[in-house]
Design a protein around this motif. Structure first.
Motif, PDB file in Angstrom:
ATOM      1  N   ASP A 430      -5.171   1.486  22.216  1.00  0.00           N
ATOM      2  CA  ASP A 430      -3.733   2.118  22.275  1.00  0.00           C
ATOM      3  C   ASP A 430      -3.648   3.722  22.429  1.00  0.00           C
ATOM      4  O   ASP A 430      -2.782   4.096  22.691  1.00  0.00           O
ATOM      5  N   GLY A 431      -4.814   4.388  22.116  1.00  0.00           N
ATOM      6  CA  GLY A 431      -4.897   5.727  21.976  1.00  0.00           C
ATOM      7  C   GLY A 431      -4.912   6.476  20.677  1.00  0.00           C
ATOM      8  O   GLY A 431      -4.758   7.735  20.497  1.00  0.00           O
ATOM      9  N   ASN A 432      -4.675   5.680  19.523  1.00  0.00           N
ATOM     10  CA  ASN A 432      -4.659   6.232  18.043  1.00  0.00           C
ATOM     11  C   ASN A 432      -6.070   6.503  17.549  1.00  0.00           C
ATOM     12  O   ASN A 432      -7.077   6.061  17.958  1.00  0.00           O
ATOM     13  N   ILE A 433      -5.980   7.461  16.834  1.00  0.00           N
ATOM     14  CA  ILE A 433      -7.314   7.652  16.164  1.00  0.00           C
ATOM     15  C   ILE A 433      -6.801   7.538  14.507  1.00  0.00           C
ATOM     16  O   ILE A 433      -6.110   8.279  13.951  1.00  0.00           O
ATOM     17  N   ALA A 434      -7.491   6.724  13.824  1.00  0.00           N
ATOM     18  CA  ALA A 434      -7.390   6.432  12.193  1.00  0.00           C
ATOM     19  C   ALA A 434      -8.485   6.734  11.725  1.00  0.00           C
ATOM     20  O   ALA A 434      -9.766   6.480  12.017  1.00  0.00           O
ATOM     21  N   PHE A 435      -8.194   7.184  10.444  1.00  0.00           N
ATOM     22  CA  PHE A 435      -9.450   7.502   9.292  1.00  0.00           C
ATOM     23  C   PHE A 435      -9.210   6.529   8.376  1.00  0.00           C
ATOM     24  O   PHE A 435      -8.336   6.213   7.828  1.00  0.00           O
ATOM     25  N   TYR A 436     -10.679   6.325   7.887  1.00  0.00           N
ATOM     26  CA  TYR A 436     -10.983   5.586   7.002  1.00  0.00           C
ATOM     27  C   TYR A 436     -11.804   6.135   5.798  1.00  0.00           C
ATOM     28  O   TYR A 436     -12.660   6.873   6.322  1.00  0.00           O
ATOM     29  N   GLY A 437     -11.368   5.846   4.359  1.00  0.00           N
ATOM     30  CA  GLY A 437     -12.533   6.295   3.666  1.00  0.00           C
ATOM     31  C   GLY A 437     -13.086   5.245   2.706  1.00  0.00           C
ATOM     32  O   GLY A 437     -12.327   4.152   2.596  1.00  0.00           O
ATOM     33  N   ARG A 438     -14.155   5.468   2.146  1.00  0.00           N
ATOM     34  CA  ARG A 438     -14.797   4.305   1.428  1.00  0.00           C
ATOM     35  C   ARG A 438     -14.035   4.077   0.231  1.00  0.00           C
ATOM     36  O   ARG A 438     -13.947   5.045  -0.497  1.00  0.00           O
ATOM     37  N   VAL A 439     -13.758   3.092  -0.453  1.00  0.00           N
ATOM     38  CA  VAL A 439     -13.524   2.814  -1.836  1.00  0.00           C
ATOM     39  C   VAL A 439     -14.126   1.776  -2.273  1.00  0.00           C
ATOM     40  O   VAL A 439     -14.946   0.780  -1.625  1.00  0.00           O
ATOM     41  N   SER A 440     -14.151   1.439  -3.778  1.00  0.00           N
ATOM     42  CA  SER A 440     -14.758   0.434  -4.427  1.00  0.00           C
ATOM     43  C   SER A 440     -13.949  -0.766  -4.795  1.00  0.00           C
ATOM     44  O   SER A 440     -12.689  -0.734  -5.112  1.00  0.00           O
ATOM     45  N   ALA A 441     -14.798  -2.034  -3.923  1.00  0.00           N
ATOM     46  CA  ALA A 441     -13.953  -3.091  -4.195  1.00  0.00           C
ATOM     47  C   ALA A 441     -13.584  -3.474  -5.535  1.00  0.00           C
ATOM     48  O   ALA A 441     -14.555  -3.376  -6.499  1.00  0.00           O
ATOM     49  N   VAL A 442     -12.520  -4.226  -5.665  1.00  0.00           N
ATOM     50  CA  VAL A 442     -12.308  -4.738  -7.431  1.00  0.00           C
ATOM     51  C   VAL A 442     -12.213  -6.169  -7.238  1.00  0.00           C
ATOM     52  O   VAL A 442     -11.412  -6.677  -6.131  1.00  0.00           O
ATOM     53  N   ALA A 443     -12.826  -6.985  -8.143  1.00  0.00           N
ATOM     54  CA  ALA A 443     -12.757  -8.534  -7.734  1.00  0.00           C
ATOM     55  C   ALA A 443     -11.454  -9.244  -8.853  1.00  0.00           C
ATOM     56  O   ALA A 443     -10.890 -10.014  -8.641  1.00  0.00           O
ATOM     57  N   SER A 444     -11.262  -8.481 -10.076  1.00  0.00           N
ATOM     58  CA  SER A 444     -10.423  -8.982 -10.916  1.00  0.00           C
ATOM     59  C   SER A 444      -9.888  -7.793 -11.505  1.00  0.00           C
ATOM     60  O   SER A 444     -10.309  -6.597 -11.593  1.00  0.00           O
ATOM     61  N   VAL A 445      -8.495  -8.098 -12.284  1.00  0.00           N
ATOM     62  CA  VAL A 445      -7.971  -6.947 -12.946  1.00  0.00           C
ATOM     63  C   VAL A 445      -7.140  -7.632 -14.126  1.00  0.00           C
ATOM     64  O   VAL A 445      -7.056  -8.690 -14.327  1.00  0.00           O
ATOM     65  N   GLU A 446      -6.937  -6.605 -14.930  1.00  0.00           N
ATOM     66  CA  GLU A 446      -6.174  -6.865 -16.333  1.00  0.00           C
ATOM     67  C   GLU A 446      -4.543  -6.774 -15.896  1.00  0.00           C
ATOM     68  O   GLU A 446      -4.348  -5.953 -15.233  1.00  0.00           O
ATOM     69  N   ALA A 447      -3.879  -8.016 -15.926  1.00  0.00           N
ATOM     70  CA  ALA A 447      -2.705  -8.082 -15.412  1.00  0.00           C
ATOM     71  C   ALA A 447      -1.595  -7.160 -16.139  1.00  0.00           C
ATOM     72  O   ALA A 447      -0.689  -6.799 -15.607  1.00  0.00           O
ATOM     73  N   GLN A 448      -1.637  -7.068 -17.280  1.00  0.00           N
ATOM     74  CA  GLN A 448      -0.584  -6.487 -18.353  1.00  0.00           C
ATOM     75  C   GLN A 448      -0.113  -5.144 -17.711  1.00  0.00           C
ATOM     76  O   GLN A 448       1.064  -4.758 -17.723  1.00  0.00           O
TER      77      GLN A 448
END
Length: 538
Positions: A430-448
């Motif tokens: 479409d003509g867009n340029i998007a930028f991405y940065g590396r992040v650390s994946a998370v498999a589970s979290v504390e809900a509280q």
């Protein structure tokens, strides 16, 4: 001929036309799946250098055993946008507005976002306005479940305190722009959008079966009912709303061929003809492939001007290939055609167009393992995961990346460039340029830390974040059937599924200076970013 199929023989539309070569007009096989006396289907019109052929498949009304015909009226979905663009361009041609006008000149209800949104930003989907249809889904009222009016839509858009992006910075498809354009036509012309369109476009061009769905309760003789599949069979899925401009055009394949012919012949004036197909330009000078209600494409080296549509369970595609003298209109009342009828349109076009030669990319030896991991879009914040599958590098949607050079890949029509190990640039078709940065994946979290009530002033809706099945989920207040499980993606960021597929919506929790969760932002695909929900209680 299959049951439920109607055929109209070739009709001469211009004495200079030529007959289609043998077999070209025989595209019944493309629509065989919808050629049934017990299922909805499609109507098709093709004009090839002055000669036309029409087909119809399946049923228009399953309750009353009425078959689709070439004269059946369907709803055109976003194919409608080019007619709204035409109305605006006609007003501009007459000097009654300018394309670079600030929309607040005509829509004083709209907020001042600190940057001017022009009429042309609306036409080219570069305004940054959030898509009102997606906003209603976040509210818990998906399209077809609430009868929205033009006034409702204007009110919803005007309540949005933020844009997806600065006007003109990106191409971001949004129905909001075209809904507002219809209102501008009314305020400038002093007439209803339906009446202005009838006199200035439909009657002028001889489109006798075309009009806007200004009141969804009105009886429309010869209209196909839209059907979607369910576990128990077909069910009606009609666009029960009085929202027009972005969609809402009632028409036939024959009238759409008349329209395409008029555009090719510059039948609405020289200014309209020139501006209609002028591709949008972003602030930095990049040109996008969207023009004014039309996409300017290229298929096998052949220029293509087209648009797809989908609303309720209606599907549509209208395209023309001027260099080949080819025009195609497809209208369907079968939701299982898919998100659009583009594939059907191209399948028909391929029966008439010369075969194109696709370039063959030479394999490039690359160590693919270094690109594995999770990257987040800096605008939408939606993640894109890369994983190895044997010797192939896959993107999160299971697309295979084709290496074309050091740190450079093709994913479909998109170019991916890795700028070092932690940064990715995507240049899309479409003509867009998007930028991405590396992040650390998370498999589970504390809900509280996330539990509590969150409310949005922009939408007038509230969600509670609750424990569910070992994780957390969103529960929409006063809509007990809406409970949305959230999947952790990366720090304070979760994904959930929408009708567009898995992991197409995002929830990002915002922390205050003390590190406590104070709010959450909700987004859907690229059309709605960062709708704020403030935390109001436990």
């Amino acid at each position: 001929m299959h049951a439920g199929t109607v055929c109209v023989a070739l009709a001469v539309l211009a004495s200079a036309g030529r007959a289609a070569p043998p077999g070209q007009a025989d595209f019944d096989g493309i629509f065989a799946r919808w050629s049934s006396a017990s299922a909805p289907g499609c109507a098709v019109g093709v004009e090839d250098r002055g000669r036309a052929v029409f087909r119809a498949y399946g049923m228009a009304d399953l309750e009353h055993d009425a078959a689709n015909t070439p004269a059946t009226i369907f709803e055109a979905g976003s194919v409608s946008k080019q007619f709204t663009a035409a109305a605006i361009l006609l007003l501009a041609q007459d000097g009654r507005l300018r394309l670079d006008d600030d929309i607040r000149k005509y829509l004083p209800e709209m907020p001042d976002y600190g940057a001017v949104i022009t009429i042309d930003h609306l036409l080219t989907h570069s305004s940054g306005l959030r898509d009102w249809g997606f906003l209603t889904e976040i509210e818990g009222w998906p399209r077809t479940t609430r009868a929205m009016t033009q006034s409702d839509i204007l009110d919803m858009i005007a309540r949005q305190k933020r844009l997806n992006h600065r006007p003109g910075a990106e191409y971001s498809y949004t129905n909001s722009g075209y809904s507002l354009l219809a209102i501008i036509v009314e305020r400038v012309s002093g007439r209803s959008f339906a009446d202005f369109s009838r006199d200035a476009i439909f009657d002028r061009l001889g489109m006798k079966s075309t009009r806007w769905r200004s009141d969804f309760r009105q009886i429309v003789k010869g209209r196909a009912i839209a059907y979607a599949q369910s576990p128990t069979g077909y069910v009606q899925r009609m666009p029960f709303e009085d929202a027009i401009g972005a969609g809402g055009l009632l028409t036939t394949v024959g009238d759409l061929l008349i329209w395409n012919r008029a555009l090719t012949a510059h039948g609405l004036g020289s200014f309209v003809a020139a501006e209609f197909e002028r591709r949008g330009t972003l602030n930095d000078g990049r040109r996008i492939r969207y023009a004014r209600g039309l996409r300017i494409e290229n298929r096998g080296g052949m220029p293509e001007i087209s648009h797809a549509g989908a609303t309720g369970a209606y599907r549509a595609w209208l395209g023309r290939f001027p260099d080949a003298g080819l025009s195609i209109a497809i209208l369907c009342n079968a939701g299982d055609v898919g998100g659009s009828a583009v594939g059907l349109g191209y399948a028909v076009a391929d029966r008439f167009l010369p075969a194109g030669k696709a370039p063959v990319a030479k394999p490039v030896p690359v160590d693919l393992s270094r690109y594995r991991g999770l990257f987040a879009h800096q605008g939408t914040r939606l993640p894109l995961a890369f994983a190895m599958d044997g010797t192939a590098l896959l993107a999160g949607n299971r697309a295979v990346l084709r290496p074309i050079g050091p740190d450079r890949f093709l994913m479909g029509d998109d170019l991916l460039i890795f700028d070092g190990p932690d940064r990715l640039r995507v240049e899309d078709a479409d003509g867009n340029i998007a930028f991405y940065g590396r992040v650390s994946a998370v498999a589970s979290v504390e809900a509280q830390p996330y539990l509590g009530r969150y409310a949005s002033a922009e939408l007038g809706a509230a969600y509670s974040v609750e424990r569910r099945d070992g994780g957390i989920a969103l529960r929409l207040e006063r809509r007990p059937d809406i409970m949305v499980p959230l999947r952790p993606a990366y720090r304070d960021t979760f994904l959930y599924d929408t009708r567009f597929g898995p992991n197409t919506a995002i929830v990002r929790f915002i922390r205050d200076a003390a590190g406590k969760i104070a709010a959450m932002d909700v987004g859907w695909n690229d059309r709605v970013r960062d709708v704020r929900f403030d935390r109001t209680g436990p």
